[in-house]
Design a protein around this motif. Structure first.
Motif, PDB file in Angstrom:
ATOM      1  N   PRO A 251      63.385 -40.356   0.190  1.00  0.00           N
ATOM      2  CA  PRO A 251      64.755 -39.839   0.097  1.00  0.00           C
ATOM      3  C   PRO A 251      64.881 -38.509   0.833  1.00  0.00           C
ATOM      4  N   ALA A 252      66.042 -38.310   1.476  1.00  0.00           N
ATOM      5  CA  ALA A 252      66.230 -37.102   2.277  1.00  0.00           C
ATOM      6  C   ALA A 252      66.773 -35.943   1.459  1.00  0.00           C
ATOM      7  N   ASN A 253      67.302 -36.218   0.262  1.00  0.00           N
ATOM      8  CA  ASN A 253      67.930 -35.164  -0.525  1.00  0.00           C
ATOM      9  C   ASN A 253      66.934 -34.519  -1.475  1.00  0.00           C
ATOM     10  N   GLY A 254      66.611 -33.255  -1.190  1.00  0.00           N
ATOM     11  CA  GLY A 254      65.736 -32.494  -2.064  1.00  0.00           C
ATOM     12  C   GLY A 254      64.267 -32.776  -1.818  1.00  0.00           C
ATOM     13  N   PRO A 255      63.397 -31.908  -2.351  1.00  0.00           N
ATOM     14  CA  PRO A 255      61.959 -32.076  -2.151  1.00  0.00           C
ATOM     15  C   PRO A 255      61.428 -33.282  -2.912  1.00  0.00           C
ATOM     16  N   VAL A 256      60.427 -33.907  -2.325  1.00  0.00           N
ATOM     17  CA  VAL A 256      59.760 -35.018  -2.986  1.00  0.00           C
ATOM     18  C   VAL A 256      59.030 -34.492  -4.222  1.00  0.00           C
ATOM     19  N   LYS A 257      59.116 -35.216  -5.324  1.00  0.00           N
ATOM     20  CA  LYS A 257      58.349 -34.839  -6.504  1.00  0.00           C
ATOM     21  C   LYS A 257      56.877 -35.108  -6.209  1.00  0.00           C
ATOM     22  N   PRO A 258      56.023 -34.106  -6.311  1.00  0.00           N
ATOM     23  CA  PRO A 258      54.658 -34.265  -5.817  1.00  0.00           C
ATOM     24  C   PRO A 258      53.691 -34.833  -6.847  1.00  0.00           C
ATOM     25  N   VAL A 259      52.641 -35.448  -6.336  1.00  0.00           N
ATOM     26  CA  VAL A 259      51.453 -35.677  -7.139  1.00  0.00           C
ATOM     27  C   VAL A 259      50.822 -34.307  -7.375  1.00  0.00           C
ATOM     28  N   VAL A 260      50.547 -33.975  -8.620  1.00  0.00           N
ATOM     29  CA  VAL A 260      49.991 -32.664  -8.951  1.00  0.00           C
ATOM     30  C   VAL A 260      48.510 -32.798  -9.282  1.00  0.00           C
ATOM     31  N   ILE A 261      47.701 -32.069  -8.543  1.00  0.00           N
ATOM     32  CA  ILE A 261      46.272 -31.969  -8.831  1.00  0.00           C
ATOM     33  C   ILE A 261      46.068 -30.655  -9.568  1.00  0.00           C
ATOM     34  N   TRP A 262      45.623 -30.755 -10.802  1.00  0.00           N
ATOM     35  CA  TRP A 262      45.534 -29.582 -11.672  1.00  0.00           C
ATOM     36  C   TRP A 262      44.064 -29.298 -11.969  1.00  0.00           C
TER      37      TRP A 262
ATOM     38  N   GLU B  93      62.329 -21.109  -2.595  1.00  0.00           N
ATOM     39  CA  GLU B  93      62.516 -20.862  -1.164  1.00  0.00           C
ATOM     40  C   GLU B  93      61.253 -20.318  -0.512  1.00  0.00           C
ATOM     41  N   ASP B  94      60.096 -20.816  -0.914  1.00  0.00           N
ATOM     42  CA  ASP B  94      58.853 -20.356  -0.321  1.00  0.00           C
ATOM     43  C   ASP B  94      58.819 -20.711   1.171  1.00  0.00           C
ATOM     44  N   PRO B  95      58.545 -19.747   2.058  1.00  0.00           N
ATOM     45  CA  PRO B  95      58.612 -20.020   3.496  1.00  0.00           C
ATOM     46  C   PRO B  95      57.547 -20.987   3.996  1.00  0.00           C
ATOM     47  N   MET B  96      56.346 -20.947   3.429  1.00  0.00           N
ATOM     48  CA  MET B  96      55.303 -21.871   3.885  1.00  0.00           C
ATOM     49  C   MET B  96      55.634 -23.294   3.460  1.00  0.00           C
ATOM     50  N   LEU B  97      56.121 -23.471   2.234  1.00  0.00           N
ATOM     51  CA  LEU B  97      56.529 -24.813   1.814  1.00  0.00           C
ATOM     52  C   LEU B  97      57.619 -25.351   2.735  1.00  0.00           C
ATOM     53  N   ALA B  98      58.549 -24.495   3.111  1.00  0.00           N
ATOM     54  CA  ALA B  98      59.632 -24.935   3.993  1.00  0.00           C
ATOM     55  C   ALA B  98      59.080 -25.430   5.322  1.00  0.00           C
ATOM     56  N   GLN B  99      58.096 -24.723   5.877  1.00  0.00           N
ATOM     57  CA  GLN B  99      57.518 -25.150   7.151  1.00  0.00           C
ATOM     58  C   GLN B  99      56.690 -26.425   6.997  1.00  0.00           C
ATOM     59  N   LEU B 100      55.924 -26.515   5.920  1.00  0.00           N
ATOM     60  CA  LEU B 100      55.115 -27.711   5.700  1.00  0.00           C
ATOM     61  C   LEU B 100      55.985 -28.949   5.527  1.00  0.00           C
TER      62      LEU B 100
END
Length: 406
Positions: free
Chosen positions: A21-32, A323-330
């Motif tokens: 989906p193009a709307n919003g960030p993908v919900k991630p797999v979380v490695i904890w 609004e993390d800048p690195m996340l935005a670029q990745l």
């Protein structure tokens, strides 16, 4: 993570492409990473763990608050890792609550402590998958893992899981020092009824950064992929099921695509490519996230030097949608890649590969990935690409076909 067996199924049973989906960030797999404590001393450990208590780790209350936030955020999968997660005293309390909150729950462990009551608890909680890390057969594994007997106790963990009906996989990090173990490990999977095999390429982080000189040479990486391609195809075409995945080198997908084209033609290859492009390759900061032992959030487990924020102060869901800048670029497609990666004809398939290796070597996360084992012709920099990937013979030690596992 490149799901080789899954995409290989597209050769025999084509399905429609599922687009993110193009709307919003993908919900991630979380490695904890629940704890940094570990009973082994692995040479390539990305967390630089040890068998001691480390200060500052999340308290039980903080861990449970974070877990509730992950549940409300509806992350699709949660992988509980370490160090050695079974060294965290409240692991089973965390896992029990996690089971009720997430669709897919996995345990990433060295396997040495999964036996008896602990194995019973893992089964009772209902983990969907247990991944047990192993780096060779017998003494080879023990040397990499830093403890004598680690192979036998890990194998005991595999058998304990199988005996209780738990889906179990082996996780193997390919390096120059252990690549000759790969055929034997695939045979071990067959002998023990292992469900999944995960090959990880070395990432320059933690002790893995110190041992980057042991990274498998490009020719060896291609040789390893040839073995995995052969075994994955056997699983699909000959009824020998073994789910094979690879990680930390998304050039694997490009290599696979050329394999499909050379054996099944352009039409099949274009269909497979459409699925690979929808996946998009490297997913750091997009489809995968990491929470470390201190509660710091990173784009993935190997980005320990870059912190988005801490769940001690801000919920994960807010950090991930901020609004993390690195996340935005990745998350940008195509990413602002340079060098060979920037000029590659397969950016849509690979996604620029593992950015942390470029960062570790050059200080620039967008420089070309030094672990890409494809040559210029393979990636379209000289002539046509995609149908001329050649197998380079790897001349390692002979493997005894009569080898037996205890």
């Amino acid at each position: 993570m490149f799901r080789l067996s899954e995409y290989m199924h597209q050769i025999v049973e084509q399905t429609p492409v599922r687009v993110r989906p193009a709307n919003g960030p993908v919900k991630p797999v979380v490695i904890w990473n629940l704890t940094r404590r570990c009973n082994l001393k692995c040479r390539h450990c990305y967390t630089v763990s040890a068998d001691v208590d480390f200060p500052g780790e999340l308290s039980h209350e903080q861990a449970m608050e974070t877990l509730e936030d992950l549940g409300r955020f509806r992350v699709p999968a949660l992988i509980l890792s370490g160090g050695e997660p079974l060294d965290r005293k409240d692991l089973f309390k965390i896992a029990t609550r996690a089971r009720a909150l997430v669709r897919m729950l996995a345990l990433s462990t060295n396997g040495t402590k999964i036996h008896g009551d602990a194995a019973d608890r893992v089964a009772e909680i209902g983990f969907d998958y247990v991944g047990i890390s192993i780096d060779g057969i017998g003494a080879t594994n023990d040397w990499f893992r830093g403890v004598d007997g680690a192979f036998e106790t890990a194998l005991r963990g595999v058998r304990a899981c199988k005996a209780r009906g738990i889906k179990v996989g082996l996780r193997f990090t390919l390096t120059e020092g252990n690549s000759e173990s790969l055929p034997d490990l695939l045979r071990l999977c067959d002998d023990e009824g292992v469900d999944k095999f995960y090959l990880s390429h070395l990432v320059y982080a933690g002790r893995g950064d110190k041992h980057r000189g042991e990274d498998a040479e490009h020719r060896r990486s291609r040789w390893a992929m040839d073995l995995l391609l052969d075994r994955a195809w056997q699983g699909i075409s000959s009824g020998r099921p073994l789910d094979i995945v690879t990680g930390n080198n998304d050039a694997d997908a490009v290599y696979f695509l050329a394999w499909v084209r050379s054996r099944f033609g352009d039409e099949k290859a274009e269909h497979v490519r459409s699925h690979l492009a929808a996946w998009g390759g490297n997913s750091s900061g997009l489809g995968v996230a990491n929470i470390d032992t201190l509660g710091n959030v990173h784009p993935d487990t190997y980005w320990s030097d870059y912190t988005i924020g801490s769940v001690k102060a801000v919920p994960f869901s807010e950090l991930w949608t901020g609004e993390d800048p690195m996340l935005a670029q990745l998350r940008t497609r195509p990413r602002p890649l340079k060098g060979r990666c920037g000029a590659c004809a397969f950016k849509d398939v690979c996604g620029g590969n593992t950015r942390i290796r470029a960062l570790q070597l050059t200080g620039d996360p967008w420089a070309e990935d030094p672990a890409c084992y494809l040559n210029d012709e393979d990636i379209g920099l000289s002539g046509s690409a995609g149908d001329r990937l050649a197998v380079t013979p790897f001349r390692g030690k002979r493997h005894d076909p009569a080898h037996r596992f205890a």
